[in-house]
Scaffold this motif. Structure first.
Motif: not given
Length: 85
Positions: A31-37, A18-26, A78-82, A4-10
């Motif tokens: 703990x989740x942020x550490x895993x995402x990092x 921040x998702x640049x494609x949709x302008x959404x923020x999550x 599934x959310x299109x972020x990864x 898995x890899x975080x999309x370039x737009x995120x």
């Protein structure tokens, strides 16, 4: 095993993704942020993420953590972020 890899737009800033494609923020827990990092700059398997976490933290139940990370990553796919390969 899937990687898995975080999309370039995120972009992850602290606990906010921040998702640049949709302008959404999550907003994620610390703990989740550490895993995402750990998948911002590199493709990693969930087991690879667990292995990195074990270097920094005491993990009580590695098998359960692995399942949680797999489910978390799949939900972000599934959310299109990864991306998954």
């Amino acid at each position: 095993m899937a990687e898995y890899h975080l999309k370039e737009s995120c972009h992850l800033e602290g606990n906010i993704l921040h998702d640049e494609n949709t302008s959404n923020e999550y907003e994620f827990s610390d703990e989740a942020a550490i895993v995402l990092s750990l998948i911002v700059d590199s493709w990693r398997t969930p087991q690879g993420v667990v292995d990195l976490l074990k270097e920094e933290f005491v993990i009580d139940n590695e098998a359960e953590l692995l399942k949680e990370i797999e489910k978390f990553f799949e939900s972000l796919v599934n959310e299109g972020l990864v991306e998954k390969r």
